[in-house]
Design a protein around this motif. Structure first.
Motif, PDB file in Angstrom:
ATOM      1  N   ASP A   1       1.403  29.782   9.146  1.00 54.22           N
ATOM      2  CA  ASP A   1       0.259  30.692   9.290  1.00 54.22           C
ATOM      3  C   ASP A   1       0.677  32.158   9.229  1.00 54.22           C
ATOM      4  O   ASP A   1      -0.086  33.016   8.751  1.00 54.22           O
ATOM      5  CB  ASP A   1      -0.459  30.414  10.613  1.00 54.22           C
ATOM      6  N   LEU A   2       1.883  32.452   9.687  1.00 54.30           N
ATOM      7  CA  LEU A   2       2.382  33.821   9.610  1.00 54.30           C
ATOM      8  C   LEU A   2       2.556  34.247   8.148  1.00 54.30           C
ATOM      9  O   LEU A   2       2.224  35.382   7.789  1.00 54.30           O
ATOM     10  CB  LEU A   2       3.713  33.927  10.356  1.00 54.30           C
ATOM     11  N   ILE A   3       3.035  33.331   7.317  1.00 56.91           N
ATOM     12  CA  ILE A   3       3.177  33.635   5.893  1.00 56.91           C
ATOM     13  C   ILE A   3       1.808  33.860   5.254  1.00 56.91           C
ATOM     14  O   ILE A   3       1.624  34.777   4.443  1.00 56.91           O
ATOM     15  CB  ILE A   3       3.936  32.508   5.169  1.00 56.91           C
ATOM     16  N   ILE A   4       0.826  33.024   5.627  1.00 54.11           N
ATOM     17  CA  ILE A   4      -0.532  33.208   5.107  1.00 54.11           C
ATOM     18  C   ILE A   4      -1.041  34.602   5.451  1.00 54.11           C
ATOM     19  O   ILE A   4      -1.534  35.347   4.592  1.00 54.11           O
ATOM     20  CB  ILE A   4      -1.491  32.152   5.684  1.00 54.11           C
ATOM     21  N   ALA A   5      -0.939  34.966   6.724  1.00 57.26           N
ATOM     22  CA  ALA A   5      -1.473  36.248   7.190  1.00 57.26           C
ATOM     23  C   ALA A   5      -0.723  37.417   6.562  1.00 57.26           C
ATOM     24  O   ALA A   5      -1.330  38.420   6.153  1.00 57.26           O
ATOM     25  CB  ALA A   5      -1.397  36.313   8.711  1.00 57.26           C
ATOM     26  N   TRP A   6       0.599  37.312   6.505  1.00 57.16           N
ATOM     27  CA  TRP A   6       1.398  38.401   5.934  1.00 57.16           C
ATOM     28  C   TRP A   6       1.046  38.585   4.463  1.00 57.16           C
ATOM     29  O   TRP A   6       0.895  39.718   3.982  1.00 57.16           O
ATOM     30  CB  TRP A   6       2.876  38.086   6.097  1.00 57.16           C
ATOM     31  N   ASN A   7       0.899  37.487   3.762  1.00 59.54           N
ATOM     32  CA  ASN A   7       0.583  37.525   2.333  1.00 59.54           C
ATOM     33  C   ASN A   7      -0.797  38.128   2.086  1.00 59.54           C
ATOM     34  O   ASN A   7      -1.007  38.836   1.099  1.00 59.54           O
ATOM     35  CB  ASN A   7       0.650  36.111   1.759  1.00 59.54           C
ATOM     36  N   MET A   8      -1.746  37.881   3.004  1.00 60.70           N
ATOM     37  CA  MET A   8      -3.115  38.358   2.830  1.00 60.70           C
ATOM     38  C   MET A   8      -3.298  39.805   3.276  1.00 60.70           C
ATOM     39  O   MET A   8      -4.030  40.569   2.638  1.00 60.70           O
ATOM     40  CB  MET A   8      -4.093  37.467   3.610  1.00 60.70           C
ATOM     41  N   PHE A   9      -2.644  40.179   4.371  1.00 61.74           N
ATOM     42  CA  PHE A   9      -2.991  41.441   5.019  1.00 61.74           C
ATOM     43  C   PHE A   9      -1.874  42.484   5.054  1.00 61.74           C
ATOM     44  O   PHE A   9      -2.130  43.634   5.423  1.00 61.74           O
ATOM     45  CB  PHE A   9      -3.459  41.173   6.453  1.00 61.74           C
ATOM     46  N   VAL A  10      -0.654  42.101   4.696  1.00 58.31           N
ATOM     47  CA  VAL A  10       0.450  43.074   4.740  1.00 58.31           C
ATOM     48  C   VAL A  10       0.988  43.320   3.337  1.00 58.31           C
ATOM     49  O   VAL A  10       0.811  44.401   2.767  1.00 58.31           O
ATOM     50  CB  VAL A  10       1.569  42.598   5.697  1.00 58.31           C
ATOM     51  N   GLU A  11       1.648  42.342   2.762  1.00 53.52           N
ATOM     52  CA  GLU A  11       2.170  42.475   1.407  1.00 53.52           C
ATOM     53  C   GLU A  11       2.442  41.087   0.848  1.00 53.52           C
ATOM     54  O   GLU A  11       2.630  40.127   1.611  1.00 53.52           O
ATOM     55  CB  GLU A  11       3.460  43.310   1.399  1.00 53.52           C
ATOM     56  N   PRO A  12       2.471  40.956  -0.488  1.00 54.90           N
ATOM     57  CA  PRO A  12       2.710  39.640  -1.087  1.00 54.90           C
ATOM     58  C   PRO A  12       4.082  39.089  -0.687  1.00 54.90           C
ATOM     59  O   PRO A  12       5.061  39.827  -0.604  1.00 54.90           O
ATOM     60  CB  PRO A  12       2.641  39.916  -2.588  1.00 54.90           C
ATOM     61  N   VAL A  13       4.106  37.783  -0.436  1.00 48.88           N
ATOM     62  CA  VAL A  13       5.341  37.100  -0.083  1.00 48.88           C
ATOM     63  C   VAL A  13       5.765  36.240  -1.271  1.00 48.88           C
ATOM     64  O   VAL A  13       4.988  35.405  -1.735  1.00 48.88           O
ATOM     65  CB  VAL A  13       5.145  36.206   1.161  1.00 48.88           C
ATOM     66  N   PRO A  14       6.992  36.438  -1.796  1.00 51.24           N
ATOM     67  CA  PRO A  14       7.434  35.618  -2.929  1.00 51.24           C
ATOM     68  C   PRO A  14       7.418  34.131  -2.586  1.00 51.24           C
ATOM     69  O   PRO A  14       7.791  33.738  -1.478  1.00 51.24           O
ATOM     70  CB  PRO A  14       8.873  36.112  -3.170  1.00 51.24           C
TER      71      PRO A  14
END
Length: 232
Positions: free
Chosen positions: A184-197
């Protein structure tokens, strides 16, 4: 018979039913990762666990898996509010189960040794760190209003779920909860902070592993002796 499950199962059927559920879950994973068009196929693996849990798991776990599968459906439709809402309810059921289990199986023989105090301190620090990331790094990037509020509420619920899972004296519950949080942290980071490879795999693989770990530990069948790395 299994205790606290919605449907009853004779003790001599537990092993066969659990292994059958694991095989069906694996087939569900194969279907998901196979590049064929099946509507909402992301819901299949956890839905299989939810159905199997009717006979194998406490009813709270069954509801948690059921609401997770519904959350998967809303996620596949791109409905973030529905996704986060149903997963929030799923975490409430996990929390209820962990509280009940802690009071019934852990609290009565817990001793606050120096090791226990150190472990509890680590759990509190990990949970506080998760909430700090959610509130000060992720939430500010969410759209103000219902989405930002939902992110904050969800962070509190999954943080509470993780904290309680880490207090269960079970490495499988602990690992399952940590993997759930990571996904869920990856989901949130990808949506609201920056894209995650490679975010797709970094989200879905830990998520499916987390749900299976939480499911298998809640069944009465033990596939292998669990590592006792969290004695406190």
């Amino acid at each position: 018979m299994t205790d606290m499950s919605i449907l009853k199962l004779k003790e001599n059927k537990v092993k066969t039913t659990t292994l059958s559920a694991c095989i069906a879950f694996t087939l569900g994973l194969i279907v998901y990762f196979t590049p064929i068009e099946i509507p909402d196929k992301v819901t299949i693996p956890v839905a299989i666990l939810a159905i199997a849990s009717l006979w194998l798991c406490p009813w709270q776990i069954t509801l948690a898996l059921l609401f997770s599968a519904i959350g998967d459906y809303f996620g596949s439709c791109g409905n973030f509010i529905g996704q986060i809402g149903f997963f929030a309810v799923a975490h409430i059921w996990f929390i209820i189960y962990f509280i009940e289990r802690y009071l019934r199986k852990v609290e009565h023989d817990r001793k606050l040794t120096p090791k226990a105090k150190g472990y509890l301190g680590m759990v509190i620090i990990c949970t506080a760190s998760l909430l700090a990331i959610a509130f000060f790094k992720i939430a500010p990037g969410a759209e103000p209003g219902i989405i930002r509020t939902g992110v904050c509420i969800y962070a509190c619920l999954i943080g509470a779920m993780m904290l309680l899972a880490l207090l269960q004296r079970s490495s499988l519950f602990a690992l399952g909860a940590v993997l759930f949080v990571f996904s869920d942290l990856i989901i949130a980071w990808n949506m609201f902070v920056e894209p995650v490879p490679h975010s797709g795999y970094m989200i879905i693989i830990p998520y499916f592993a987390a749900q299976w770990l939480l499911f298998i530990r809640a069944t009465p069948y033990r596939i292998a002796p669990e590592m006792r790395i969290m004695r406190f």
